[in-house]
Motif scaffolding. Sequence first.
Motif, PDB file in Angstrom:
ATOM      1  N   ALA A 101       0.823  -1.211   0.000  1.00  0.00           N
ATOM      2  CA  ALA A 101       0.000   0.000   0.000  1.00  0.00           C
ATOM      3  C   ALA A 101       0.856   1.259   0.000  1.00  0.00           C
ATOM      4  CB  ALA A 101      -0.937  -0.014   1.212  1.00  0.00           C
ATOM      5  N   ILE A 102       1.870   1.282   0.863  1.00  0.00           N
ATOM      6  CA  ILE A 102       2.743   2.464   0.923  1.00  0.00           C
ATOM      7  C   ILE A 102       3.546   2.595  -0.368  1.00  0.00           C
ATOM      8  CG2 ILE A 102       4.674   3.531   2.153  1.00  0.00           C
ATOM      9  CD1 ILE A 102       3.671   2.220   4.700  1.00  0.00           C
ATOM     10  N   ALA A 103       3.976   1.464  -0.924  1.00  0.00           N
ATOM     11  CA  ALA A 103       4.703   1.510  -2.200  1.00  0.00           C
ATOM     12  C   ALA A 103       3.823   2.097  -3.297  1.00  0.00           C
ATOM     13  CB  ALA A 103       5.167   0.106  -2.581  1.00  0.00           C
ATOM     14  N   GLY A 104       2.550   1.684  -3.359  1.00  0.00           N
ATOM     15  CA  GLY A 104       1.641   2.223  -4.361  1.00  0.00           C
ATOM     16  C   GLY A 104       1.409   3.714  -4.193  1.00  0.00           C
ATOM     17  N   LEU A 105       1.231   4.146  -2.944  1.00  0.00           N
ATOM     18  CA  LEU A 105       1.044   5.573  -2.679  1.00  0.00           C
ATOM     19  C   LEU A 105       2.295   6.378  -3.028  1.00  0.00           C
ATOM     20  CD1 LEU A 105      -0.845   5.315   0.742  1.00  0.00           C
ATOM     21  CD2 LEU A 105      -1.816   5.979  -1.469  1.00  0.00           C
ATOM     22  N   THR A 106       3.454   5.776  -2.827  1.00  0.00           N
ATOM     23  CA  THR A 106       4.722   6.452  -3.153  1.00  0.00           C
ATOM     24  C   THR A 106       4.842   6.676  -4.658  1.00  0.00           C
ATOM     25  OG1 THR A 106       5.786   5.410  -1.240  1.00  0.00           O
ATOM     26  CG2 THR A 106       7.222   6.317  -2.936  1.00  0.00           C
ATOM     27  N   ALA A 117      10.080   2.635  -4.788  1.00  0.00           N
ATOM     28  CA  ALA A 117       8.845   2.663  -4.008  1.00  0.00           C
ATOM     29  C   ALA A 117       8.690   1.392  -3.181  1.00  0.00           C
ATOM     30  CB  ALA A 117       7.651   2.837  -4.938  1.00  0.00           C
ATOM     31  N   VAL A 118       9.108   0.245  -3.733  1.00  0.00           N
ATOM     32  CA  VAL A 118       9.024  -1.018  -2.998  1.00  0.00           C
ATOM     33  C   VAL A 118       9.895  -0.967  -1.737  1.00  0.00           C
ATOM     34  CG1 VAL A 118       9.608  -3.464  -3.091  1.00  0.00           C
ATOM     35  CG2 VAL A 118       8.403  -2.407  -5.001  1.00  0.00           C
ATOM     36  N   ILE A 119      11.102  -0.447  -1.866  1.00  0.00           N
ATOM     37  CA  ILE A 119      12.003  -0.334  -0.705  1.00  0.00           C
ATOM     38  C   ILE A 119      11.403   0.602   0.338  1.00  0.00           C
ATOM     39  CG2 ILE A 119      14.273   0.444   0.062  1.00  0.00           C
ATOM     40  CD1 ILE A 119      15.326  -0.371  -2.687  1.00  0.00           C
ATOM     41  N   ILE A 120      10.905   1.753  -0.111  1.00  0.00           N
ATOM     42  CA  ILE A 120      10.305   2.722   0.823  1.00  0.00           C
ATOM     43  C   ILE A 120       9.079   2.109   1.502  1.00  0.00           C
ATOM     44  CG2 ILE A 120       9.120   4.942   0.976  1.00  0.00           C
ATOM     45  CD1 ILE A 120      10.910   5.919  -1.331  1.00  0.00           C
ATOM     46  N   GLY A 121       8.245   1.422   0.713  1.00  0.00           N
ATOM     47  CA  GLY A 121       7.024   0.844   1.264  1.00  0.00           C
ATOM     48  C   GLY A 121       7.286  -0.159   2.361  1.00  0.00           C
ATOM     49  N   PHE A 122       8.170  -1.123   2.088  1.00  0.00           N
ATOM     50  CA  PHE A 122       8.432  -2.158   3.090  1.00  0.00           C
ATOM     51  C   PHE A 122       9.294  -1.633   4.234  1.00  0.00           C
ATOM     52  CE2 PHE A 122       7.039  -4.904  -0.378  1.00  0.00           C
ATOM     53  CZ  PHE A 122       6.212  -5.780   0.315  1.00  0.00           C
ATOM     54  N   GLY A 123      10.152  -0.652   3.967  1.00  0.00           N
ATOM     55  CA  GLY A 123      10.942  -0.053   5.044  1.00  0.00           C
ATOM     56  C   GLY A 123      10.065   0.665   6.051  1.00  0.00           C
ATOM     57  N   LEU A 124       9.037   1.358   5.565  1.00  0.00           N
ATOM     58  CA  LEU A 124       8.124   2.074   6.456  1.00  0.00           C
ATOM     59  C   LEU A 124       7.062   1.157   7.051  1.00  0.00           C
ATOM     60  CD1 LEU A 124       7.577   5.373   4.421  1.00  0.00           C
ATOM     61  CD2 LEU A 124       9.086   5.017   6.380  1.00  0.00           C
ATOM     62  N   ALA A 125       6.850  -0.010   6.442  1.00  0.00           N
ATOM     63  CA  ALA A 125       5.833  -0.945   6.947  1.00  0.00           C
ATOM     64  C   ALA A 125       6.237  -1.575   8.269  1.00  0.00           C
ATOM     65  CB  ALA A 125       5.571  -2.038   5.910  1.00  0.00           C
ATOM     66  N   LEU A 126       7.538  -1.687   8.520  1.00  0.00           N
ATOM     67  CA  LEU A 126       8.023  -2.303   9.756  1.00  0.00           C
ATOM     68  C   LEU A 126       7.865  -1.340  10.921  1.00  0.00           C
ATOM     69  CD1 LEU A 126      11.292  -3.997   8.444  1.00  0.00           C
ATOM     70  CD2 LEU A 126       8.990  -4.958   8.583  1.00  0.00           C
ATOM     71  N   SER A 127       7.314  -1.825  12.017  1.00  0.00           N
ATOM     72  CA  SER A 127       7.118  -0.995  13.205  1.00  0.00           C
ATOM     73  C   SER A 127       8.311  -1.123  14.138  1.00  0.00           C
ATOM     74  CB  SER A 127       5.828  -1.406  13.914  1.00  0.00           C
ATOM     75  OG  SER A 127       4.717  -1.303  13.048  1.00  0.00           O
ATOM     76  N   SER A 128       8.305  -0.332  15.200  1.00  0.00           N
ATOM     77  CA  SER A 128       9.442  -0.312  16.127  1.00  0.00           C
ATOM     78  C   SER A 128       9.260  -1.350  17.235  1.00  0.00           C
ATOM     79  CB  SER A 128       9.613   1.075  16.742  1.00  0.00           C
ATOM     80  OG  SER A 128      10.620   1.053  17.729  1.00  0.00           O
ATOM     81  N   THR A 129      10.092  -2.372  17.198  1.00  0.00           N
ATOM     82  CA  THR A 129      10.079  -3.384  18.259  1.00  0.00           C
ATOM     83  C   THR A 129      10.435  -2.753  19.603  1.00  0.00           C
ATOM     84  OG1 THR A 129      10.727  -5.103  16.682  1.00  0.00           O
ATOM     85  CG2 THR A 129      11.077  -5.572  19.017  1.00  0.00           C
ATOM     86  N   ALA A 130      11.441  -1.887  19.586  1.00  0.00           N
ATOM     87  CA  ALA A 130      11.909  -1.276  20.832  1.00  0.00           C
ATOM     88  C   ALA A 130      10.815  -0.438  21.483  1.00  0.00           C
ATOM     89  CB  ALA A 130      13.139  -0.409  20.556  1.00  0.00           C
ATOM     90  N   LEU A 305       0.948   7.274   9.640  1.00  0.00           N
ATOM     91  CA  LEU A 305       0.274   6.767  10.832  1.00  0.00           C
ATOM     92  C   LEU A 305      -1.146   6.305  10.521  1.00  0.00           C
ATOM     93  CD1 LEU A 305       1.420   9.475  13.444  1.00  0.00           C
ATOM     94  CD2 LEU A 305       2.394   7.200  13.090  1.00  0.00           C
ATOM     95  N   LEU A 306      -1.847   7.077   9.694  1.00  0.00           N
ATOM     96  CA  LEU A 306      -3.229   6.737   9.342  1.00  0.00           C
ATOM     97  C   LEU A 306      -3.298   5.459   8.498  1.00  0.00           C
ATOM     98  CD1 LEU A 306      -4.716  10.281   8.550  1.00  0.00           C
ATOM     99  CD2 LEU A 306      -5.175   8.838  10.549  1.00  0.00           C
ATOM    100  N   VAL A 307      -2.421   5.378   7.480  1.00  0.00           N
ATOM    101  CA  VAL A 307      -2.428   4.211   6.591  1.00  0.00           C
ATOM    102  C   VAL A 307      -2.102   2.938   7.368  1.00  0.00           C
ATOM    103  CG1 VAL A 307      -1.228   3.106   4.661  1.00  0.00           C
ATOM    104  CG2 VAL A 307      -1.933   5.491   4.478  1.00  0.00           C
TER     105      VAL A 307
END
Length: 561
Positions: A101-106, A117-130, A305-307
């Motif tokens: 979804a984020i890749a498509g929006l990018t 866009a694929v790199i940006i999408g999956f990079g932002l898809a991961l949340s913070s474990t810490a 945050l919304l997406v």
Amino acid sequence: MTETHYLLDILILLGVTVIAVPIFQRLGLGSVLGYLAAGAAIGPWGLEFIDQTEEIRHIAEFGVVFLLFIIGIELRPARLWSMRRTVFGLGTAQVMLTGLAIAGLTVVFLDQPLRLAVIIGFGLALSSTAFGLQILTERGEMNTEHGRTAFSVLLLQDLAVVPLLTLVSLLATDTTTLLEGIEFAILDAILVIALVIIVGRFLLTPILGHAARCRTAEVFTAAAVFVVLGTAWLLETVGLSLALGAFLAGLMLAESQYRHQVIADIEPFRGILLGLFFMAVGMTIDFGLLQDNGLLIAGLVIGLLLVKSAIMWSISRVAGVSAVNATRASLLLSQSGEFGFVLFGLAAVSGLLNEELFQFLILIVVLSMVSTPFMHRLGESLGKRSNRKAGSHDISVNHLAEKQPHIIIAGFGRVGRRVAKLLETAQLPYLAIEKDADRILEGRNNGFSVFYGDASHVDVLKAAGAGNAAVLVCTLDNTLHAVRIVSILKQHYPDIVIHARGHDSHHCEQLIKAGANSAISETLEESLQLGSAVMQTMEVMDDDISNLVETFRRDYYREPE
């Protein structure tokens, strides 16, 4: 000069921690936001006390490693197996749907090429474990429905890092072998994890057992740290993450008799390094870039945050999570995480990201992480409002196995062993803590619930669940340690009932003053039993013996020897 420079940096970091974190906790904003604010204040865009942010961040990443180890060691393998559908079902859906979804929006709104866009999408898809796990553990929400949901997704995201790193490398070279490369990466990851689990089962506990028999606290601590970092390093050398290796090490020790002492030894490292990680994140905020592109960055962060929240909420509902818990989990995981730094850093080194776009993405990740405490509070507020309307609450919070009242026996010598035998006969749940490895081995072979640890340290008792215990039985041989632990435990847990074993009346008096609800003198009881036997032999009446014994006992405890 260099040593002085590092010492000054350490003093600055410790100083701002002591000042900032208590203030933010008192304001009800939590320690995470306090660390972030402290880092921003002393970083390159604040007072400029510290400018070596990259070096600090690399060291601080070990905080995440120790955090995942603690989570792993507190998670039973059987419980993890019961979560497999949530981990691989919900977690995989979150990563794939959010990344695409984020890749498509990018591509549509930012006009970026598909590969980027694929790199940006999956990079932002991961949340913070810490951030996510720290907030859950800090608030005691790990075993709630939304806590388990969030943890399952975070665990799958850690597993997804390996194929995603492979994806970045392949996109930087030849896309024709993309699917084949990802398949091999996943296969390698599965094989390595299986190998580590099998080998760890036969090596980790013996290593800790050898250290425990040395009866030197620092040797056991060194062994515990070696187990954590050694397993983490082993997985990193084959392309997996340090955090995942630490998690597996913890999981393999979850049923070990040494788990409580290991938790107590690792906890200080986890706390300090994780706080340092949050401060390092605060230092990386580029306020110059934020000033030049403030509205655009704010819009992108809010959109992110919304997406992520919308997708996470939707798939959680499909998975059967209640609306309230789906809301709380989705808001908690709405940020991007520390693995985004890794993915974007590799993309920048590979030439896929230019420096300006790299800094732009890093700032978005950092600001989304900064929003985490606020998003969690929003979810908490919405959850409470929904509960009030429904006239109910999350039942899972009140029915945790960990929250059931139980008994802790501090010390498993002859007295502790007899107490444990009585409790087993009465079918009462208990847990014994002992630092003599031979006693532990003998006790466990005979079916007793005894674990390795120094029961004279409150951190060990805390790791054993003292906060949820109904009763503590103190049978420690060392009189000073016994009085000390009773006093400290009563300060930390004033509602716990403490029954202690004393050597004589003076020791019993000290234990009572320290906070014990009752103190029994072993020398007195042995003397009374011997005296009673003698009087029975001399044909003294049973009632007279009972009266004499009770009078003697009462006078004994009234006046110290």
